[in-house]
Design an enzyme around this catalytic site. Structure first.
Site, PDB file in Angstrom:
ATOM      1  CG  ASP A  65      41.655   7.943 -36.264  1.00  0.00           C
ATOM      2  OD1 ASP A  65      42.007   8.979 -35.690  1.00  0.00           O
ATOM      3  OD2 ASP A  65      42.232   6.857 -36.117  1.00  0.00           O
TER       4      ASP A  65
ATOM      5  CG  ASP B 155      35.715   5.829 -36.939  1.00  0.00           C
ATOM      6  OD1 ASP B 155      36.153   4.896 -36.241  1.00  0.00           O
ATOM      7  OD2 ASP B 155      36.398   6.412 -37.796  1.00  0.00           O
TER       8      ASP B 155
ATOM      9  NE  ARG C  84      46.756   7.377 -35.814  1.00  0.00           N
ATOM     10  CZ  ARG C  84      46.487   6.413 -34.950  1.00  0.00           C
ATOM     11  NH1 ARG C  84      45.252   5.972 -34.828  1.00  0.00           N
ATOM     12  NH2 ARG C  84      47.425   5.900 -34.217  1.00  0.00           N
TER      13      ARG C  84
END
Length: 91
Positions: free
Chosen positions: A20, A18, A27
């Protein structure tokens, strides 16, 4: 899949991450340490990322060379995908 990555120690293994909170802070942008870790991992197996954001946002986080850093890239939860830097057909 093996022939494309036959030079890897584990050519039949893919590690997906993944974006984030895993490859980058939430972010945030990727660190040099994480870049080096991914570079080393790609010598062992196939590496890709998956995320809910669009590819433009993922490039902001991973860098303009994101397609070169990963074997597979999945944006928008897989709606947009790349394999070896080439965009795959969309449904």
């Amino acid at each position: 899949m093996t022939s494309d990555w036959a030079n890897r120690e584990f050519p039949n293994t893919i590690c997906l991450f993944d974006v984030d909170g895993t490859l980058t802070p939430a972010r945030g942008v990727i660190t040099d340490e994480m870049r080096k870790t991914l570079e080393d991992l790609r010598k062992k197996c196939v590496v890709g990322f998956v995320g809910g954001s669009d590819f433009v946002k993922q490039k902001e986080q991973l860098g303009d060379n994101a397609l070169d850093m990963f074997d597979f890239c999945f944006s928008e939860n897989g709606l947009t995908a790349f394999r070896k830097g080439a965009k795959l057909p969309e449904n």
